[in-house]
Each structure stands twice: as structure tokens, then as C-alpha cells.
Design an enzyme around this catalytic site. Sequence first.
Site, PDB file in Angstrom:
ATOM      1  N   ASN A 176       0.839  -1.197   0.000  1.00 48.25           N
ATOM      2  CA  ASN A 176       0.000   0.000   0.000  1.00 48.25           C
ATOM      3  C   ASN A 176       0.881   1.258   0.000  1.00 48.25           C
ATOM      4  O   ASN A 176       1.851   1.331   0.750  1.00 48.25           O
ATOM      5  CB  ASN A 176      -0.881  -0.038   1.262  1.00 48.25           C
ATOM      6  CG  ASN A 176      -1.932   1.060   1.272  1.00 48.25           C
ATOM      7  OD1 ASN A 176      -1.621   2.239   1.262  1.00 48.25           O
ATOM      8  ND2 ASN A 176      -3.195   0.651   1.306  1.00 48.25           N
ATOM      9  N   HIS A 218      -3.239   0.080  -3.613  1.00 49.60           N
ATOM     10  CA  HIS A 218      -3.393  -0.877  -2.529  1.00 49.60           C
ATOM     11  C   HIS A 218      -2.310  -1.944  -2.741  1.00 49.60           C
ATOM     12  O   HIS A 218      -1.656  -1.973  -3.785  1.00 49.60           O
ATOM     13  CB  HIS A 218      -4.803  -1.476  -2.561  1.00 49.60           C
ATOM     14  CG  HIS A 218      -5.825  -0.645  -1.838  1.00 49.60           C
ATOM     15  ND1 HIS A 218      -7.059  -1.113  -1.470  1.00 49.60           N
ATOM     16  CD2 HIS A 218      -5.767   0.641  -1.393  1.00 49.60           C
ATOM     17  CE1 HIS A 218      -7.729  -0.165  -0.835  1.00 49.60           C
ATOM     18  NE2 HIS A 218      -6.981   0.913  -0.783  1.00 49.60           N
ATOM     19  N   GLU A 263      -2.485  -5.128  -3.352  1.00 46.90           N
ATOM     20  CA  GLU A 263      -2.744  -6.037  -4.472  1.00 46.90           C
ATOM     21  C   GLU A 263      -2.526  -5.347  -5.820  1.00 46.90           C
ATOM     22  O   GLU A 263      -1.995  -5.946  -6.753  1.00 46.90           O
ATOM     23  CB  GLU A 263      -4.179  -6.579  -4.400  1.00 46.90           C
ATOM     24  CG  GLU A 263      -4.465  -7.415  -3.156  1.00 46.90           C
ATOM     25  CD  GLU A 263      -4.985  -6.583  -1.983  1.00 46.90           C
ATOM     26  OE1 GLU A 263      -4.671  -5.378  -1.900  1.00 46.90           O
ATOM     27  OE2 GLU A 263      -5.709  -7.150  -1.143  1.00 46.90           O
ATOM     28  N   SER A 277      -7.633  -9.566   3.901  1.00 43.31           N
ATOM     29  CA  SER A 277      -8.759  -9.814   2.997  1.00 43.31           C
ATOM     30  C   SER A 277      -8.908  -8.659   1.998  1.00 43.31           C
ATOM     31  O   SER A 277      -8.939  -7.493   2.391  1.00 43.31           O
ATOM     32  CB  SER A 277     -10.039  -9.950   3.831  1.00 43.31           C
ATOM     33  OG  SER A 277     -11.164 -10.036   2.988  1.00 43.31           O
ATOM     34  N   CYS A 282     -10.196  -5.792  -0.331  1.00 42.50           N
ATOM     35  CA  CYS A 282     -11.368  -4.901  -0.397  1.00 42.50           C
ATOM     36  C   CYS A 282     -12.075  -5.098  -1.747  1.00 42.50           C
ATOM     37  O   CYS A 282     -11.611  -5.841  -2.602  1.00 42.50           O
ATOM     38  CB  CYS A 282     -10.931  -3.445  -0.195  1.00 42.50           C
ATOM     39  SG  CYS A 282     -10.193  -2.676  -1.658  1.00 42.50           S
ATOM     40  N   CYS A 314      -9.846  -4.400  -4.799  1.00 45.91           N
ATOM     41  CA  CYS A 314      -8.864  -5.444  -5.105  1.00 45.91           C
ATOM     42  C   CYS A 314      -9.537  -6.769  -5.451  1.00 45.91           C
ATOM     43  O   CYS A 314      -9.011  -7.554  -6.243  1.00 45.91           O
ATOM     44  CB  CYS A 314      -7.889  -5.572  -3.941  1.00 45.91           C
ATOM     45  SG  CYS A 314      -6.969  -4.026  -3.678  1.00 45.91           S
ATOM     46  N   ASP A 343      -8.457   4.753   3.953  1.00 41.39           N
ATOM     47  CA  ASP A 343      -7.996   3.767   2.968  1.00 41.39           C
ATOM     48  C   ASP A 343      -9.087   2.831   2.496  1.00 41.39           C
ATOM     49  O   ASP A 343      -8.990   2.253   1.410  1.00 41.39           O
ATOM     50  CB  ASP A 343      -6.831   2.947   3.543  1.00 41.39           C
ATOM     51  CG  ASP A 343      -6.050   2.254   2.445  1.00 41.39           C
ATOM     52  OD1 ASP A 343      -5.579   2.970   1.536  1.00 41.39           O
ATOM     53  OD2 ASP A 343      -5.925   1.023   2.462  1.00 41.39           O
TER      54      ASP A 343
END
Lengths: 157, 157
Positions: free
Chosen positions: A53, A64, A66, A89, A91, A94, A154
Site C-alpha cells: 500500500n 493498494h 494487491e 482480505s 477490499c 482489489c 484507505d
Amino acid sequence: MNPVDPVPLDQPTARTWLATAVAEARAGLAEGGIPIGAALYGPDGTLLGRGHNRRVQDGDPSTHAETAAFRAAGRQRSYRGTTMVTTLSPCWYCSGLVRQFGISRVVVGEAATFHGGHDWLAEHGVEIVLLDDPGCVGMMRDFIEKNPALWNEDIGE
Amino acid sequence: MNPVDPVPLDQPTARTWLATAVAEARAGLAEGGIPIGAALYGPDGTLLGRGHNRRVQDGDPSTHAETAAFRAAGRQRSYRGTTMVTTLSPCWYCSGLVRQFGISRVVVGEAATFHGGHDWLAEHGVEIVLLDDPGCVGMMRDFIEKNPALWNEDIGE
């Protein structure tokens, strides 16, 4: 085996891959950023890209963990058989990335501090490996406790 | 009016905003890229950010038009009341962006050449304005016809 299926993932390999994502998260934390890291692995286990991030570091809300790992992997003709490994996990943003590009599997460090779209991905055929890693939970819980406003920014809350 | 609701959008304003996204798409095409453009407008109609797909230009698969506009807008504390304007129906990745960050409205140039996640967004309370713009359809149809492999790469097919 169907060539689009990812290779079966054993726990030691999953833990090794998660360590790459955790190293990214820690690097982000050391930079004053949000400690979420990710890595994209190819069907043969090759590391294609890794990142974390960068909201704080670059003033960039679009990066982010990912998306950083995905970008670092460059242009790929196909994501079939690839695995996205992330400390947290994913969001909706992503999760949408994973679904759109047909990433086959997501290894999730933890989903206790934030529950994103991994159930939705599972419904759409993505293999989800949830590791419930205490180290990931602790890192994120500590960060959120100390930086609630930044965390809420975020995730758009 | 609930302060989180976007200001009602009249057709002339929607068309003016779409023109910004189309200008971005054309700039991308002139650079040899994929002609999809987007712009993010604030609750008061201020242009917050604009951008276009940069897969070809930067070798960056993570920069779709919507993510480019979102990034260009920088860090925002809230996206309530904002409008994402895009020349093409947003893919799952970009639809996930809209949902995660609580962008209130999406103005879609066209959904004839590609049908992304705008119905899903509508189900989750995002206002969708579909303009069925013939210019957007023509630009995209022409591009896909001439560059099918590049287009399929961009949507992970």
C-alpha cells in the site's frame, strides 16, 4: 488437470508466499505507510510481482497492496493459474481486480480485522485460502488502533 | 437533501462531463493506447481528477481510465457526492473501486461494446447514468476491431 487450474497449494508453500507479502507490509510500515503487502505468483510458483500500500508514501489512494503487486508484474497475457497473496482480505477494489483478470487463487493472511470481498470471489470460482495468521492480525490490529482515521480513509469509510 | 446524495445531474452537464472523459480517451488513442477516458467530479461539480488507460504507454495493466482519474484526484477524505464519468461501462476492477470508496454516481458513455459491473453498482445504491453515446460506441468499436488481442488483454479475456 485442467491447465487453467492452479497447482494444488500445500501449507508450507502458502506460508512461504505469505512471508513475501508480510515483508512488503513491514516495509510499508517502516516507510510510515499502511502495513498491507501482497505478491502475485505464477502457475509454476515464480514470483511475478510484489508490493505494498502506498497511500501515505506517494499520496496515491489507488495503490493498494494487491494493485501494487499486479502492477509490478507488468503486462501478462493471462492470469490463469496465478495466485494473489495478500496479508489482508481484499477490499472490493482489489477483489474486482482479481475477478476481472481471472486470477485463479487468493491466499489471505487474515480476515479478522477487515472482511472484504473474498466470499464473493469464492462464489465466482476463485480458490480462497484463508490462513488466519496471528502475526498478520496483530500487525493490522495495532496499526488500526493507532491510526483509525488513516485506516478509514484507505477503505473509504 | 441528504448531504451525501449527489446534486441532481441535468443532461447538458452530464454531456459536458462526458466530453472531459472523451478528451482523455482521444489523448490515449493518440499515444497509441486504449481509448478509454474518465474524470472524477466533486459534489459541487469541481473536476477532481482525470485520466486514461495507460496499459500500452506505461506497460501498466493497473491503470484503467477510472483508476487514473481516481489517482489524479489524490487523497480525499470522502467520495460521498462525487461522480465518476467514464467513456465505457466500468469493468469489475473499476466497479470495485467505485463501491469500496463510496463514489455516489457513475456516468457511463456507453455499455454496448462492453458490459461491466454498472448493474451491480446500481444494486448497491450507486446512481448510474447511461448516456448511450454514439461517439463513444464508434470509438471503442473501431478500436476493438483493429486491436482485438490488446483489448482482450485489457479485460483479462
